[in-house]
Design an enzyme around this catalytic site. Structure first.
Site, PDB file in Angstrom:
ATOM      1  N   GLU A   1      -1.003  -4.952  11.557  1.00  0.00           N
ATOM      2  CA  GLU A   1      -0.047  -4.577  10.513  1.00  0.00           C
ATOM      3  C   GLU A   1       1.296  -5.228  10.825  1.00  0.00           C
ATOM      4  O   GLU A   1       2.055  -5.610   9.948  1.00  0.00           O
ATOM      5  CB  GLU A   1       0.093  -3.062  10.440  1.00  0.00           C
ATOM      6  CG  GLU A   1       0.949  -2.608   9.296  1.00  0.00           C
ATOM      7  CD  GLU A   1       1.122  -1.106   9.251  1.00  0.00           C
ATOM      8  OE1 GLU A   1       0.263  -0.418   8.685  1.00  0.00           O
ATOM      9  OE2 GLU A   1       2.131  -0.613   9.802  1.00  0.00           O
TER      10      GLU A   1
ATOM     11  N   HIS B   1       3.199  -5.276   3.830  1.00  0.00           N
ATOM     12  CA  HIS B   1       3.097  -5.822   5.192  1.00  0.00           C
ATOM     13  C   HIS B   1       2.565  -7.244   5.130  1.00  0.00           C
ATOM     14  O   HIS B   1       1.805  -7.593   4.223  1.00  0.00           O
ATOM     15  CB  HIS B   1       2.131  -4.996   6.048  1.00  0.00           C
ATOM     16  CG  HIS B   1       2.572  -3.586   6.253  1.00  0.00           C
ATOM     17  ND1 HIS B   1       3.583  -3.249   7.121  1.00  0.00           N
ATOM     18  CD2 HIS B   1       2.155  -2.418   5.705  1.00  0.00           C
ATOM     19  CE1 HIS B   1       3.757  -1.938   7.102  1.00  0.00           C
ATOM     20  NE2 HIS B   1       2.911  -1.409   6.238  1.00  0.00           N
TER      21      HIS B   1
ATOM     22  N   ASP C   1      -4.754 -10.375  -1.117  1.00  0.00           N
ATOM     23  CA  ASP C   1      -3.488 -11.076  -0.885  1.00  0.00           C
ATOM     24  C   ASP C   1      -2.537 -10.934  -2.080  1.00  0.00           C
ATOM     25  O   ASP C   1      -2.916 -11.220  -3.223  1.00  0.00           O
ATOM     26  CB  ASP C   1      -3.775 -12.556  -0.616  1.00  0.00           C
ATOM     27  CG  ASP C   1      -2.530 -13.276  -0.130  1.00  0.00           C
ATOM     28  OD1 ASP C   1      -1.677 -12.636   0.519  1.00  0.00           O
ATOM     29  OD2 ASP C   1      -2.411 -14.482  -0.421  1.00  0.00           O
ATOM     30  N   HIS C   2      -1.311 -10.506  -1.782  1.00  0.00           N
ATOM     31  CA  HIS C   2      -0.306 -10.274  -2.822  1.00  0.00           C
ATOM     32  C   HIS C   2      -0.797  -9.305  -3.886  1.00  0.00           C
ATOM     33  O   HIS C   2      -0.551  -9.480  -5.084  1.00  0.00           O
ATOM     34  CB  HIS C   2       0.182 -11.601  -3.433  1.00  0.00           C
ATOM     35  CG  HIS C   2       1.066 -12.363  -2.480  1.00  0.00           C
ATOM     36  ND1 HIS C   2       0.554 -13.026  -1.386  1.00  0.00           N
ATOM     37  CD2 HIS C   2       2.397 -12.506  -2.432  1.00  0.00           C
ATOM     38  CE1 HIS C   2       1.550 -13.561  -0.712  1.00  0.00           C
ATOM     39  NE2 HIS C   2       2.681 -13.260  -1.318  1.00  0.00           N
TER      40      HIS C   2
ATOM     41  N   HIS D   1       4.876   0.032  -0.202  1.00  0.00           N
ATOM     42  CA  HIS D   1       5.635  -0.966   0.567  1.00  0.00           C
ATOM     43  C   HIS D   1       4.630  -2.007   1.055  1.00  0.00           C
ATOM     44  O   HIS D   1       3.422  -1.815   0.907  1.00  0.00           O
ATOM     45  CB  HIS D   1       6.349  -0.300   1.747  1.00  0.00           C
ATOM     46  CG  HIS D   1       5.386   0.333   2.701  1.00  0.00           C
ATOM     47  ND1 HIS D   1       4.860   1.582   2.490  1.00  0.00           N
ATOM     48  CD2 HIS D   1       4.813  -0.133   3.845  1.00  0.00           C
ATOM     49  CE1 HIS D   1       4.014   1.875   3.462  1.00  0.00           C
ATOM     50  NE2 HIS D   1       3.958   0.852   4.306  1.00  0.00           N
TER      51      HIS D   1
ATOM     52  N   HIS E   1       0.845  -1.197   0.000  1.00  0.00           N
ATOM     53  CA  HIS E   1       0.000   0.000   0.000  1.00  0.00           C
ATOM     54  C   HIS E   1       0.877   1.241   0.000  1.00  0.00           C
ATOM     55  O   HIS E   1       2.082   1.189   0.223  1.00  0.00           O
ATOM     56  CB  HIS E   1      -0.969   0.012   1.198  1.00  0.00           C
ATOM     57  CG  HIS E   1      -0.313   0.131   2.546  1.00  0.00           C
ATOM     58  ND1 HIS E   1      -1.030   0.312   3.707  1.00  0.00           N
ATOM     59  CD2 HIS E   1       0.979   0.090   2.937  1.00  0.00           C
ATOM     60  CE1 HIS E   1      -0.209   0.389   4.740  1.00  0.00           C
ATOM     61  NE2 HIS E   1       1.011   0.246   4.307  1.00  0.00           N
TER      62      HIS E   1
ATOM     63  N   CYS F   1       5.844   6.242   4.319  1.00  0.00           N
ATOM     64  CA  CYS F   1       4.643   5.537   3.844  1.00  0.00           C
ATOM     65  C   CYS F   1       4.111   6.156   2.560  1.00  0.00           C
ATOM     66  O   CYS F   1       3.217   5.608   1.930  1.00  0.00           O
ATOM     67  CB  CYS F   1       3.555   5.546   4.912  1.00  0.00           C
ATOM     68  SG  CYS F   1       4.022   4.632   6.381  1.00  0.00           S
TER      69      CYS F   1
END
Ligand code: NI
Length: 289
Positions: free
Chosen positions: A125, A43, A80-81, A41, A16, A35
């Protein structure tokens, strides 16, 4: 029949980027720091879904865990991914903060009645930061999800001797046992600070985490870390038990939280003992106010 709570955890990984399109580059940089870096980046998120329901007399379950797992996996396929800003439709005008992702997941899961009644959606997170949306937050928010809790974890080590000046040596020994030993002993304390408030439409956050971190470091961690609690002026008239330490940390932080309000202080003293405090008026009053 009384309801039972059931919690299922599942992991997913996403990337994100925090960016408010109404602001110029300089302001985005100041508010969001790294950020805001392009392209984003990632998580490893941990989603914790708590459902409330009655136990089915035939199956002995609130909900079939296998079915629940399939629903969660299906829902998370979209996340996801993936890059949350670019690959999902949910964050075009909304910043994909932990609070907002938890809110989006609440809405998606609430539209799946087969899993039952949502009580709590927690999104970690990392190990030391999670956002949560509760049924009470949703009720308070009306049509939209406007409120969330954010919990941040901190660590400090401190020595104490659990001893009361109001009791005799024999009474102290009987009551506190080894914890009354004159040479004192220490713990690695794990402190969780939960704040609750409105999710800012500008930042997608309930509170400014770097400011909260600075505050907790200044008022609590630096004050107690590697110190003898018995010598701290705050404990001059208080026995340094976990209960008193928890309440003292509440008092030191309450009223100073940026934007939000302090909701809960949790303190783990050992693997066997932990404490929590939600203020004089208690959690119910805080949630309703
Ligand atoms: Ni991030």
């Amino acid at each position: 029949m009384a309801k039972v709570l059931l919690t299922k955890r599942i992991e997913f990984s996403s990337s994100h980027r925090y960016q408010n399109d109404a602001w110029d580059a300089a302001r985005n940089r100041v508010v969001f720091g790294a950020c805001n870096n392009e392209p984003g980046h990632g998580h490893n998120y941990l989603l914790e879904v708590t459902l409330a329901g009655e136990v089915d007399a035939d199956t002995g379950m609130v909900v079939n865990l296998y079915d629940l797992k399939q629903v969660l996996k299906q829902v998370l396929e979209e996340f996801d991914h993936k890059h949350l800003n670019l690959d999902t439709p949910y964050f075009k005008g909304t910043i994909p903060t932990t609070e907002n992702i938890a809110g989006v997941l609440w809405k998606i899961l609430a539209a799946r009645p087969e899993i039952g009644a949502l009580e709590n959606v927690r999104l970690f997170e990392d190990e030391d930061l999670f956002a949560e949306i509760t049924a009470a937050d949703v009720r308070a928010g009306g049509a939209g999800i406007a409120r969330a809790g954010v919990t941040r974890q901190y660590y400090f080590s401190a020595a104490h001797r659990v001893h009361s000046g109001h009791l005799s040596a024999a009474e102290n020994r009987r009551l506190y046992g080894k914890c009354d030993s004159a040479s004192a002993h220490g713990h690695n304390y794990e402190l969780s600070v939960r704040v609750r408030g409105e999710i800012s439409p500008d930042t997608g956050m309930v509170t400014d985490i770097p400011t909260l971190d600075r505050l907790v470091q200044e008022l609590v961690v630096r004050r107690f870390d590697h110190q003898d609690l018995n010598r701290d002026p705050d404990f001059s008239a208080l026995v340094p038990t976990g209960e008193n330490l928890t309440r003292l940390i509440w008092k030191r932080l309450a009223g100073s939280i940026p934007a939000a309000r302090l909701d809960r202080i949790g303190l783990v003293e050992t693997r066997g003992s932990s404490y929590a405090y939600t203020g004089e008026t208690g959690e119910g009053a805080l949630l309703n106010s």
